[in-house]
Design an enzyme around this catalytic site. Structure first.
Site, PDB file in Angstrom:
ATOM      1  N   TYR A   1      33.890 -81.708  87.606  1.00 19.79           N
ATOM      2  CA  TYR A   1      32.870 -80.881  86.878  1.00 19.79           C
ATOM      3  C   TYR A   1      33.119 -80.836  85.501  1.00 19.79           C
ATOM      4  CZ  TYR A   1      30.152 -77.030  84.970  1.00 19.79           C
ATOM      5  OH  TYR A   1      29.515 -76.057  84.138  1.00 19.79           O
TER       6      TYR A   1
ATOM      7  N   ARG B   1      12.646 -80.893  88.488  1.00 21.72           N
ATOM      8  CA  ARG B   1      12.812 -82.143  89.287  1.00 21.72           C
ATOM      9  C   ARG B   1      11.928 -82.133  90.376  1.00 21.72           C
ATOM     10  NH1 ARG B   1      18.456 -82.626  91.987  1.00 21.72           N
ATOM     11  NH2 ARG B   1      18.631 -80.432  91.210  1.00 21.72           N
TER      12      ARG B   1
ATOM     13  N   PRO C   1      41.069 -78.197  95.659  1.00 13.97           N
ATOM     14  CA  PRO C   1      41.874 -79.165  95.189  1.00 13.97           C
ATOM     15  C   PRO C   1      42.956 -79.016  93.996  1.00 13.97           C
ATOM     16  CG  PRO C   1      39.885 -80.214  95.557  1.00 13.97           C
ATOM     17  CD  PRO C   1      39.552 -78.971  95.538  1.00 13.97           C
TER      18      PRO C   1
ATOM     19  N   THR D   1      14.982 -73.457  86.505  1.00 15.99           N
ATOM     20  CA  THR D   1      14.820 -72.709  87.763  1.00 15.99           C
ATOM     21  C   THR D   1      16.213 -72.004  88.148  1.00 15.99           C
ATOM     22  OG1 THR D   1      15.563 -74.592  89.110  1.00 15.99           O
ATOM     23  CG2 THR D   1      13.103 -74.328  88.816  1.00 15.99           C
ATOM     24  N   GLY D   2      17.269 -72.173  87.314  1.00 16.73           N
ATOM     25  CA  GLY D   2      18.528 -71.552  87.564  1.00 16.73           C
ATOM     26  C   GLY D   2      18.566 -70.254  86.989  1.00 16.73           C
TER      27      GLY D   2
ATOM     28  N   ASP E   1      13.644 -85.841  84.984  1.00 16.76           N
ATOM     29  CA  ASP E   1      14.927 -85.864  85.749  1.00 16.76           C
ATOM     30  C   ASP E   1      16.070 -86.325  84.806  1.00 16.76           C
ATOM     31  OD1 ASP E   1      17.086 -86.501  87.541  1.00 16.76           O
ATOM     32  OD2 ASP E   1      15.466 -86.364  89.036  1.00 16.76           O
ATOM     33  N   LEU E   2      17.237 -85.539  84.853  1.00 14.17           N
ATOM     34  CA  LEU E   2      18.317 -86.029  84.085  1.00 14.17           C
ATOM     35  C   LEU E   2      18.738 -87.382  84.247  1.00 14.17           C
ATOM     36  CD1 LEU E   2      20.691 -82.879  84.122  1.00 14.17           C
ATOM     37  CD2 LEU E   2      19.472 -83.734  82.168  1.00 14.17           C
TER      38      LEU E   2
ATOM     39  N   ARG F   1      28.792 -63.075  92.857  1.00 19.57           N
ATOM     40  CA  ARG F   1      27.365 -62.903  93.686  1.00 19.57           C
ATOM     41  C   ARG F   1      27.511 -63.113  95.181  1.00 19.57           C
ATOM     42  NH1 ARG F   1      21.767 -63.650  94.051  1.00 19.57           N
ATOM     43  NH2 ARG F   1      21.277 -62.038  95.402  1.00 19.57           N
TER      44      ARG F   1
ATOM     45  N   GLU G   1      43.294 -75.866  91.124  1.00 26.39           N
ATOM     46  CA  GLU G   1      42.631 -74.673  90.502  1.00 26.39           C
ATOM     47  C   GLU G   1      42.475 -74.209  88.948  1.00 26.39           C
ATOM     48  OE1 GLU G   1      40.434 -72.308  90.513  1.00 26.39           O
ATOM     49  OE2 GLU G   1      41.005 -70.692  92.192  1.00 26.39           O
TER      50      GLU G   1
ATOM     51  N   GLU H   1      35.056 -74.211  81.769  1.00 30.16           N
ATOM     52  CA  GLU H   1      35.929 -75.040  82.618  1.00 30.16           C
ATOM     53  C   GLU H   1      36.319 -76.200  81.959  1.00 30.16           C
ATOM     54  OE1 GLU H   1      36.647 -74.953  86.526  1.00 30.16           O
ATOM     55  OE2 GLU H   1      36.302 -72.993  85.778  1.00 30.16           O
TER      56      GLU H   1
ATOM     57  N   SER I   1      31.091 -75.741  78.843  1.00 31.93           N
ATOM     58  CA  SER I   1      31.680 -74.536  79.732  1.00 31.93           C
ATOM     59  C   SER I   1      33.302 -74.395  79.613  1.00 31.93           C
ATOM     60  CB  SER I   1      31.640 -75.139  81.155  1.00 31.93           C
ATOM     61  OG  SER I   1      32.302 -74.663  82.019  1.00 31.93           O
TER      62      SER I   1
HETATM   63  P1  GDR Z   1      33.571 -70.986  88.254  1.00 28.69           P
HETATM   64  O1  GDR Z   1      32.731 -70.092  89.269  1.00 28.69           O
HETATM   65  O2  GDR Z   1      34.331 -72.215  89.194  1.00 28.69           O
HETATM   66  O3  GDR Z   1      34.641 -70.445  87.475  1.00 28.69           O
HETATM   67  O4  GDR Z   1      32.427 -71.875  87.460  1.00 28.69           O
HETATM   68  P2  GDR Z   1      32.898 -69.585  90.769  1.00 28.69           P
HETATM   69  O5  GDR Z   1      32.413 -68.138  90.644  1.00 28.69           O
HETATM   70  O6  GDR Z   1      32.544 -70.552  91.741  1.00 28.69           O
HETATM   71  O7  GDR Z   1      34.308 -69.507  91.050  1.00 28.69           O
HETATM   72  C1  GDR Z   1      35.356 -68.500  90.425  1.00 28.69           C
HETATM   73  C2  GDR Z   1      36.684 -68.254  90.742  1.00 28.69           C
HETATM   74  O8  GDR Z   1      36.610 -67.801  91.893  1.00 28.69           O
HETATM   75  C3  GDR Z   1      37.689 -68.188  93.039  1.00 28.69           C
HETATM   76  N1  GDR Z   1      37.024 -67.992  94.336  1.00 28.69           N
HETATM   77  C4  GDR Z   1      35.765 -68.424  94.724  1.00 28.69           C
HETATM   78  N2  GDR Z   1      34.917 -69.116  94.145  1.00 28.69           N
HETATM   79  C5  GDR Z   1      33.776 -69.219  94.994  1.00 28.69           C
HETATM   80  N3  GDR Z   1      32.685 -69.889  94.380  1.00 28.69           N
HETATM   81  N4  GDR Z   1      33.758 -68.887  96.359  1.00 28.69           N
HETATM   82  C6  GDR Z   1      34.810 -68.241  96.889  1.00 28.69           C
HETATM   83  O9  GDR Z   1      34.724 -67.895  98.205  1.00 28.69           O
HETATM   84  C7  GDR Z   1      36.023 -68.064  96.012  1.00 28.69           C
HETATM   85  N5  GDR Z   1      37.018 -67.256  96.334  1.00 28.69           N
HETATM   86  C8  GDR Z   1      37.575 -67.356  95.216  1.00 28.69           C
HETATM   87  C9  GDR Z   1      37.403 -69.671  92.329  1.00 28.69           C
HETATM   88  O10 GDR Z   1      38.658 -70.450  93.046  1.00 28.69           O
HETATM   89  C10 GDR Z   1      37.463 -69.661  90.872  1.00 28.69           C
HETATM   90  O11 GDR Z   1      38.647 -69.731  90.489  1.00 28.69           O
HETATM   91  C11 GDR Z   1      31.157 -71.101  86.963  1.00 28.69           C
HETATM   92  C12 GDR Z   1      30.152 -72.095  87.002  1.00 28.69           C
HETATM   93  O12 GDR Z   1      29.095 -71.352  87.175  1.00 28.69           O
HETATM   94  C13 GDR Z   1      30.421 -73.046  86.153  1.00 28.69           C
HETATM   95  O13 GDR Z   1      29.001 -74.315  86.370  1.00 28.69           O
HETATM   96  C14 GDR Z   1      30.366 -72.828  84.754  1.00 28.69           C
HETATM   97  O14 GDR Z   1      30.654 -73.922  83.926  1.00 28.69           O
HETATM   98  C15 GDR Z   1      31.673 -71.966  84.549  1.00 28.69           C
HETATM   99  O15 GDR Z   1      31.739 -70.839  85.654  1.00 28.69           O
HETATM  100  C16 GDR Z   1      31.867 -71.381  83.220  1.00 28.69           C
END
Ligand code: GDR
Length: 327
Positions: A148, A34, A278, A11-12, A57-58, A190, A280, A126, A124
């Site tokens: 994560y 799920r 917490p 669904t993602g 379910d995982l 997004r 980055e 990450e 990932s």
């Molecule tokens: P990420 O994606 O953590 O890289 O993981 P995300 O789009 O959440 O963040 C990317 C970077 O943008 C900075 N950031 C913000 N992020 C969010 N969500 N909201 C904010 O307002 C914002 N402002 C700045 C974040 O600090 C970060 O550095 C995604 C996920 O899809 C994981 O599941 C996947 O494994 C990895 O990508 C590859």
């Protein structure tokens, strides 16, 4: 013989692209969902009558065993997880249970039912976290920076371990960030494309973000599902980095999105500390040389095209919603 694929996380965002891709290749596609009071299939609307949705379910080993016994897939794509990095600090144990141990439950279920099933694990970027070298490749050491990321490192290594321990066809795709108009609205690209569209159309005033300096290697989800499938079609199982090789900041993403609708982002974007993390991950950039060489894979959509595609899709959707409200 028709190939059957079982996709978790169907669904993602990625589940929807992968299901579509596999249908195009002639697969019978089964999605694991799920059980929940409000089932959400928004991204699968156009595929609903062509895929089979089955409960599992995982967190529940027996449900996975039963599902694999029922479906008897040739390939399993494990995309399901707790995937939002900030939530992993709020729910670290749940994140570990599904994102890490969920992988072992699948691998064990495959061993029990049919060891010849090919398995794809969604690893990932990450996992690289506080990066040890640039660009990051399959041989770069991991240094995860969130619960994560830590859970994904476990999922990655247990996949490698089952391949080496039991000779299973288990692959791990180390995917860098992948986006599209189907991306969830909490993820930064997004969140930005949706806000640019809503501000342009006068239904939002400000956009609050966290760290504008963070840099990511952003690719198009539609390109990345092709790489996943290719990994399972090889003679030997292996791990691959999938990335564009380009890194851009959140600030650049905002510039492109707002510039596309002729707005100056400085007038609308505010930094709000609630969106800071917490710990980055400051900068990621992948080297997909191995995938290019061995899988013949390369990305077709690049950063500017990706972000403008997302803004255009959000403009269209928000306009449609506004027109529907007027009727
Ligand atoms: P990420 O994606 O953590 O890289 O993981 P995300 O789009 O959440 O963040 C990317 C970077 O943008 C900075 N950031 C913000 N992020 C969010 N969500 N909201 C904010 O307002 C914002 N402002 C700045 C974040 O600090 C970060 O550095 C995604 C996920 O899809 C994981 O599941 C996947 O494994 C990895 O990508 C590859």
């Amino acid at each position: 013989m028709t190939q059957r694929a079982l996709v978790t996380g169907v669904t993602g965002q990625v589940g929807a692209y992968l299901a579509d891709f596999l249908l195009g290749k002639g697969y019978e596609v089964y999605g694991m969902i799920r059980r929940s009071a409000n089932e959400e299939f928004e991204r699968l609307e156009h595929l609903r009558d062509r895929i089979h949705l089955e409960h599992g379910d995982l967190l529940d080993e027996m449900s996975i065993v039963n599902l694999i016994e029922k479906v008897r897939p040739h390939e399993i794509y494990n995309l399901a997880a707790q995937t939002f990095v900030p939530t992993s600090w709020l729910q670290p144990v749940l994140t570990g249970d599904c994102t890490a141990l969920g992988v072992t439950r699948f691998l064990e279920a495959i061993r029990k039912v049919d060891e010849s099933i090919r398995f794809y694990q969604a690893s990932s970027s990450e996992m690289f976290g506080a990066v040890q070298e640039e660009p990051q490749s399959e041989t770069t050491p991991f240094y995860p920076r969130s619960p994560y990321g830590v859970a994904k490192v476990y999922g990655h290594w247990i996949t490698v371990n089952y391949r080496e321990s039991y000779d299973m066809f288990a692959c791990s795709g180390i995917l860098f960030n992948h986006e599209s108009p189907l991306r969830g609205k909490d993820f930064v690209t997004r969140k930005i494309s949706d806000a640019a569209a809503r501000i342009k159309l006068g239904v939002q005033k400000k956009l609050k973000l966290g760290n504008l300096d963070a840099q990511r290697d952003w690719g198009y989800a539609g390109d990345y599902v092709r790489a996943m499938w290719l990994m399972l079609q090889q003679d030997e199982p292996d791990d691959y980095v999938i990335a564009t090789g380009e890194s851009h900041s959140v600030r650049e993403c905002v510039e492109v999105a707002f510039g596309h609708v002729d707005l100056d982002w400085n007038d609308y974007v505010e930094v709000d500390s609630q969106f800071l993390r917490p710990a980055e991950v400051h900068r990621l950039r992948g080297d997909a040389g191995k995938a290019r060489e061995k899988l013949g894979w390369q990305p077709e959509v690049h950063f500017t095209e990706l972000i403008t595609m997302m803004v255009d899709a959000d403009l269209e959707r928000v306009r449609f919603e506004l027109e529907s409200d007027d009727e």
